[in-house]
Design a protein around this motif. Structure first.
Motif, PDB file in Angstrom:
ATOM      1  N   MET A 134       5.666  12.962  31.112  1.00 47.86           N
ATOM      2  CA  MET A 134       4.524  11.892  30.910  1.00 47.86           C
ATOM      3  C   MET A 134       4.919  11.007  29.860  1.00 47.86           C
ATOM      4  O   MET A 134       4.880   9.692  30.063  1.00 47.86           O
ATOM      5  CB  MET A 134       3.362  12.964  30.459  1.00 47.86           C
ATOM      6  N   GLU A 135       5.609  11.589  28.830  1.00 50.25           N
ATOM      7  CA  GLU A 135       5.913  10.532  27.603  1.00 50.25           C
ATOM      8  C   GLU A 135       7.085   9.634  28.250  1.00 50.25           C
ATOM      9  O   GLU A 135       7.293   8.371  27.909  1.00 50.25           O
ATOM     10  CB  GLU A 135       6.571  11.587  26.494  1.00 50.25           C
ATOM     11  N   THR A 137       7.738   8.798  31.233  1.00 49.12           N
ATOM     12  CA  THR A 137       6.854   7.785  32.242  1.00 49.12           C
ATOM     13  C   THR A 137       6.417   6.692  31.717  1.00 49.12           C
ATOM     14  O   THR A 137       6.426   5.672  31.750  1.00 49.12           O
ATOM     15  CB  THR A 137       6.280   8.631  33.343  1.00 49.12           C
ATOM     16  N   THR A 138       5.340   7.127  30.756  1.00 46.70           N
ATOM     17  CA  THR A 138       4.627   6.026  29.690  1.00 46.70           C
ATOM     18  C   THR A 138       5.671   5.022  28.977  1.00 46.70           C
ATOM     19  O   THR A 138       5.324   3.847  29.072  1.00 46.70           O
ATOM     20  CB  THR A 138       3.593   6.816  28.952  1.00 46.70           C
ATOM     21  N   GLY A 139       6.599   5.711  28.355  1.00 44.80           N
ATOM     22  CA  GLY A 139       7.765   4.868  27.677  1.00 44.80           C
ATOM     23  C   GLY A 139       8.195   3.892  28.579  1.00 44.80           C
ATOM     24  O   GLY A 139       8.501   2.974  28.312  1.00 44.80           O
ATOM     25  N   TRP A 140       8.533   4.581  29.968  1.00 38.67           N
ATOM     26  CA  TRP A 140       9.279   3.788  30.902  1.00 38.67           C
ATOM     27  C   TRP A 140       8.286   2.335  31.409  1.00 38.67           C
ATOM     28  O   TRP A 140       8.881   1.294  31.536  1.00 38.67           O
ATOM     29  CB  TRP A 140       9.716   4.643  32.169  1.00 38.67           C
ATOM     30  N   LEU A 141       7.070   2.673  31.805  1.00 40.23           N
ATOM     31  CA  LEU A 141       6.110   1.747  32.058  1.00 40.23           C
ATOM     32  C   LEU A 141       6.031   0.827  30.903  1.00 40.23           C
ATOM     33  O   LEU A 141       5.740  -0.600  31.325  1.00 40.23           O
ATOM     34  CB  LEU A 141       4.790   2.249  32.582  1.00 40.23           C
ATOM     35  N   ASP A 142       5.873   1.249  29.610  1.00 41.37           N
ATOM     36  CA  ASP A 142       5.696   0.302  28.836  1.00 41.37           C
ATOM     37  C   ASP A 142       6.922  -0.733  28.576  1.00 41.37           C
ATOM     38  O   ASP A 142       6.611  -1.919  28.287  1.00 41.37           O
ATOM     39  CB  ASP A 142       5.380   1.136  27.220  1.00 41.37           C
ATOM     40  N   LYS A 145       6.720  -3.237  31.299  1.00 40.92           N
ATOM     41  CA  LYS A 145       5.554  -4.331  31.296  1.00 40.92           C
ATOM     42  C   LYS A 145       5.971  -5.298  30.440  1.00 40.92           C
ATOM     43  O   LYS A 145       5.793  -6.513  30.422  1.00 40.92           O
ATOM     44  CB  LYS A 145       4.154  -3.776  30.380  1.00 40.92           C
TER      45      LYS A 145
END
Length: 146
Positions: A134-135, A137-142, A145
């Motif tokens: 989860m960390e 994936t959120t880092g990758w998405l951030d 963006k």
């Protein structure tokens, strides 16, 4: 045998022969559209009048005329729906999916995601694998963006 079914059968015979008034015909038309029992009685009356009813003089010509009308009906439907028919074709969907996959592979997006996933799986932290995924994936998405 009761008298009512015989009267009903005779009513349907009159309907088939075309000897009823327009109001009664309209009522029987509506009845045929919604009542299965009426359809059964109509079918029985129709089969009882089989010898009286005219048959096509040239059955082959009659069938040919019906078959010739079918493609015209199909062509008119194709004209009206031709705009949407190509958008629903499975080959178009396959081509779009293959193109998007090739673009994502070419951009290195899958490699980047796979590298981060492998790093997460090989870490010896006390946190669970799902938390680390989860960390990442959120880092990758951030990062995506920005």
């Amino acid at each position: 045998m009761s008298r009512q079914p015989q009267d009903e059968l005779e009513l349907w015979r009159s309907y088939i022969r075309g000897s009823l008034d327009s109001i009664t015909e309209a009522r029987l038309d509506a009845l045929l559209q919604r009542d299965e029992g009426a359809i059964a009685t109509y079918t029985a009356a129709l089969s009882s009048l089989e010898s009286e009813l005219p048959s096509p003089e040239d059955e082959a010509a009659y069938l040919t005329a019906i078959i010739e009308k079918l493609p015209q009906t199909i062509r008119s439907k194709e004209r009206s729906g031709s705009r949407n028919s190509w958008t629903r074709h499975p080959l178009l969907h396959y081509v779009i999916a293959a193109t998007l996959t090739a673009l994502l592979l070419g951009s290195g997006l899958f490699d980047r995601f796979a590298t981060e996933t492998n790093q997460l799986m090989n870490q010896a932290d006390a946190s669970s694998l799902s938390e680390r995924m989860m960390e990442a994936t959120t880092g990758w998405l951030d990062g995506w963006k920005r």
